[in-house]
Design a protein around this motif. Structure first.
Motif, PDB file in Angstrom:
ATOM      1  N   THR A 119       0.817  -1.212   0.000  1.00 45.05           N
ATOM      2  CA  THR A 119       0.000   0.000   0.000  1.00 45.05           C
ATOM      3  C   THR A 119       0.851   1.262   0.000  1.00 45.05           C
ATOM      4  OG1 THR A 119      -0.195  -0.281   2.401  1.00 45.05           O
ATOM      5  CG2 THR A 119      -2.016  -1.065   1.060  1.00 45.05           C
ATOM      6  N   GLY A 120       2.061   1.149  -0.519  1.00 43.78           N
ATOM      7  CA  GLY A 120       2.927   2.311  -0.648  1.00 43.78           C
ATOM      8  C   GLY A 120       3.452   2.424  -2.069  1.00 43.78           C
ATOM      9  N   ASN A 132       6.121   6.969  -0.286  1.00 37.77           N
ATOM     10  CA  ASN A 132       4.891   7.440   0.343  1.00 37.77           C
ATOM     11  C   ASN A 132       3.978   6.240   0.570  1.00 37.77           C
ATOM     12  OD1 ASN A 132       4.641  10.625   0.299  1.00 37.77           O
ATOM     13  ND2 ASN A 132       5.666  10.020  -1.610  1.00 37.77           N
ATOM     14  N   ASN A 134       0.818   4.259   3.496  1.00 37.74           N
ATOM     15  CA  ASN A 134       0.417   3.895   4.852  1.00 37.74           C
ATOM     16  C   ASN A 134       0.103   2.415   4.877  1.00 37.74           C
ATOM     17  OD1 ASN A 134      -2.681   3.589   4.543  1.00 37.74           O
ATOM     18  ND2 ASN A 134      -2.265   5.601   3.652  1.00 37.74           N
ATOM     19  N   TRP A 135       0.381   1.804   6.012  1.00 37.58           N
ATOM     20  CA  TRP A 135       0.280   0.359   6.145  1.00 37.58           C
ATOM     21  C   TRP A 135      -0.435   0.019   7.446  1.00 37.58           C
ATOM     22  CZ3 TRP A 135       4.405   3.164   4.475  1.00 37.58           C
ATOM     23  CH2 TRP A 135       4.854   2.908   3.162  1.00 37.58           C
ATOM     24  N   ALA A 179       8.864   7.318  10.331  1.00 33.04           N
ATOM     25  CA  ALA A 179       7.443   7.066  10.069  1.00 33.04           C
ATOM     26  C   ALA A 179       6.593   7.682  11.168  1.00 33.04           C
ATOM     27  CB  ALA A 179       7.188   5.567   9.995  1.00 33.04           C
ATOM     28  N   THR A 180       5.323   7.799  10.888  1.00 32.53           N
ATOM     29  CA  THR A 180       4.354   8.276  11.871  1.00 32.53           C
ATOM     30  C   THR A 180       3.440   7.121  12.239  1.00 32.53           C
ATOM     31  OG1 THR A 180       4.373  10.515  10.929  1.00 32.53           O
ATOM     32  CG2 THR A 180       2.498   9.915  12.327  1.00 32.53           C
ATOM     33  N   LEU A 182       0.069   5.624  13.525  1.00 39.28           N
ATOM     34  CA  LEU A 182      -1.327   6.046  13.524  1.00 39.28           C
ATOM     35  C   LEU A 182      -2.113   5.087  14.408  1.00 39.28           C
ATOM     36  CD1 LEU A 182      -1.691   6.582   9.661  1.00 39.28           C
ATOM     37  CD2 LEU A 182      -1.128   8.310  11.388  1.00 39.28           C
ATOM     38  N   TRP A 197      -1.211   1.243  12.862  1.00 36.70           N
ATOM     39  CA  TRP A 197      -0.877   1.579  11.493  1.00 36.70           C
ATOM     40  C   TRP A 197       0.324   2.521  11.483  1.00 36.70           C
ATOM     41  CZ3 TRP A 197      -6.475   3.413   9.860  1.00 36.70           C
ATOM     42  CH2 TRP A 197      -7.396   2.413  10.192  1.00 36.70           C
ATOM     43  N   TYR A 198       0.903   2.712  10.317  1.00 35.31           N
ATOM     44  CA  TYR A 198       1.991   3.689  10.189  1.00 35.31           C
ATOM     45  C   TYR A 198       2.018   4.249   8.772  1.00 35.31           C
ATOM     46  CZ  TYR A 198       4.607  -0.264   8.146  1.00 35.31           C
ATOM     47  OH  TYR A 198       5.004  -1.323   7.377  1.00 35.31           O
ATOM     48  N   GLU A 199       2.623   5.419   8.640  1.00 38.77           N
ATOM     49  CA  GLU A 199       2.710   6.045   7.328  1.00 38.77           C
ATOM     50  C   GLU A 199       4.044   6.763   7.174  1.00 38.77           C
ATOM     51  OE1 GLU A 199      -0.253   9.031   6.718  1.00 38.77           O
ATOM     52  OE2 GLU A 199       0.557  10.394   8.221  1.00 38.77           O
ATOM     53  N   ARG A 201       5.728   9.922   4.510  1.00 39.94           N
ATOM     54  CA  ARG A 201       5.373  10.919   3.507  1.00 39.94           C
ATOM     55  C   ARG A 201       6.645  11.541   2.941  1.00 39.94           C
ATOM     56  NH1 ARG A 201       1.526   8.735   2.755  1.00 39.94           N
ATOM     57  NH2 ARG A 201      -0.596   9.125   3.451  1.00 39.94           N
TER      58      ARG A 201
END
Length: 367
Positions: A119-120, A132, A134-135, A179-180, A182, A197-199, A201
């Motif tokens: 999903t990136g 970019n 999020n997973w 990463a951020t 979530l 989750w994480y993303e 950017r």
């Protein structure tokens, strides 16, 4: 002749099992493993089960790892699942740039977490990639030092293709601070896995942080990195189902024995039902471990594992998963209100195995 595999408790000391279980209620409360549980894992190097000894790992065989994961899930579902998924992410060390792998695993408390979803996106640049995405569902992410993720490769905004015409997907590794996180893990079971989750950017990633999970791209010569990842994932996940089912069975027996108002006829009915379910479960558990051992033996001879052998690992994994769930579901009605009490141990095990059952890999009887 059906061979019954050893009880998972043989893989742990009584002190290890007791520590894990005694800490489990607190771990569920705080939605992550406790310091004492983590300390045990660090001391035993369980997160590094696949890692080569030269990098400080245990370098265990796959059958030994699967038996260990079953034992840890028997002790507690959340801890077993976290160890399985985080050690599984660390498995990718065998495909990383060797210098990078040495740097990452120089810290004895390195933990990898990640997601298998693609999903990136990773856009090719002169120096590497811009990532970019999020997973979802990165079990153990709160304890992790590094994250792995799958991305679709693009160049000039155009998706790159493999020779067979499929989208080109590659894996990447990040430092967690890149990463951020979530917060999103609000599910009924496996609470202490903290599978948030994480993303990332517009993250600039050098070329050496990309890797390909394929035996042809392995950078380490240990034979485990030649084992097909699909069957490895199936085997390690079903070990969790099996361990949790055995734990549930033991707690269910206590619940039934505590009932003083059962007639002889009802007691005999429950005993017969349990015997039938346990016999079916033991047959599938024995078949699974036999298939796994056969696949590993083929690999040890330095021969490719045959398609028939791999199919048998996949089939027996699924049959064991379904048998484990049937064992739990069919015994649950006989356990009384204690099994419905969200603060009870048996309820936690029930919630854990049913949350695990939503992982899509073992849902169907075929892959």
């Amino acid at each position: 002749m059906n061979v019954i595999a050893d009880h998972p408790s043989k893989q742990l000391t009584s002190g290890q099992a007791d520590l894990i279980r005694n800490e489990a209620p607190e771990a569920e409360k705080i939605s992550q493993l406790t310091p004492k549980q983590l300390g045990l894992i660090y001391d035993q190097r369980w997160f590094n089960a696949y890692i080569p000894k030269e990098l400080g790992g245990l370098e265990l065989s796959l059958p030994k790892i699967v038996k260990l994961e079953e034992a840890l899930s028997w002790a507690d579902g959340s801890l077993g699942w976290t160890m399985t998924l985080c050690s599984g992410a660390a498995f990718f060390a065998g495909y990383l740039d060797k210098q990078l792998a040495a740097e990452i695993f120089s810290d004895k408390k390195t933990i990898l977490a990640g997601s298998g979803a693609s999903t990136g996106t990773a856009d090719i640049t002169d120096d590497g990639f811009i990532v970019n995405g999020n997973w979802l569902y990165a079990s153990g992410i709160l304890h992790a030092t590094h994250l792995t993720a799958n991305c679709i490769i693009r160049k000039n905004n155009i998706v790159q293709k493999n020779e067979d015409g499929s989208d080109m997907i590659r894996s990447f590794i990040f430092r967690k601070e890149e990463a951020t996180i979530l917060p999103g893990w609000n599910y009924m079971g496996l609470k202490a896995t903290g599978s948030h989750w994480y993303e990332v950017r517009n993250l600039t990633v050098p070329k050496n942080r990309m890797f390909c999970i394929d035996p042809e791209h392995a950078t380490d010569q240990n034979i485990i990195f030649n084992y097909p990842f699909l069957q490895l994932a199936e085997a390690t996940l079903v070990a969790n189902f099996s361990g949790m089912a055995i734990h549930f069975l033991e707690l269910a027996e206590v619940c039934v024995q505590s009932k003083n108002n059962l007639s002889n006829a009802k007691s005999k009915y429950i005993d017969g039902k349990k015997e039938q379910l346990l016999n079916d479960f033991n047959i599938h558990r024995g078949s699974f471990f036999k298939a796994l051992d056969a696949s590993w033996n083929e690999l040890e001879t330095r021969k490719p594992i045959t398609e028939e052998t791999l199919k048998n690992v996949s089939t027996t994994s699924r049959k064991l998963a379904h048998s484990a769930l049937k064992l739990v579901d069919d015994l649950y009605p006989f356990c009384g209100m204690q099994a419905a009490n969200s603060d009870s141990e048996i309820n936690r095990v029930w919630r854990d195995i049913h949350t695990a059952s939503q992982h899509s890999l073992l849902t169907f009887p075929f892959n």
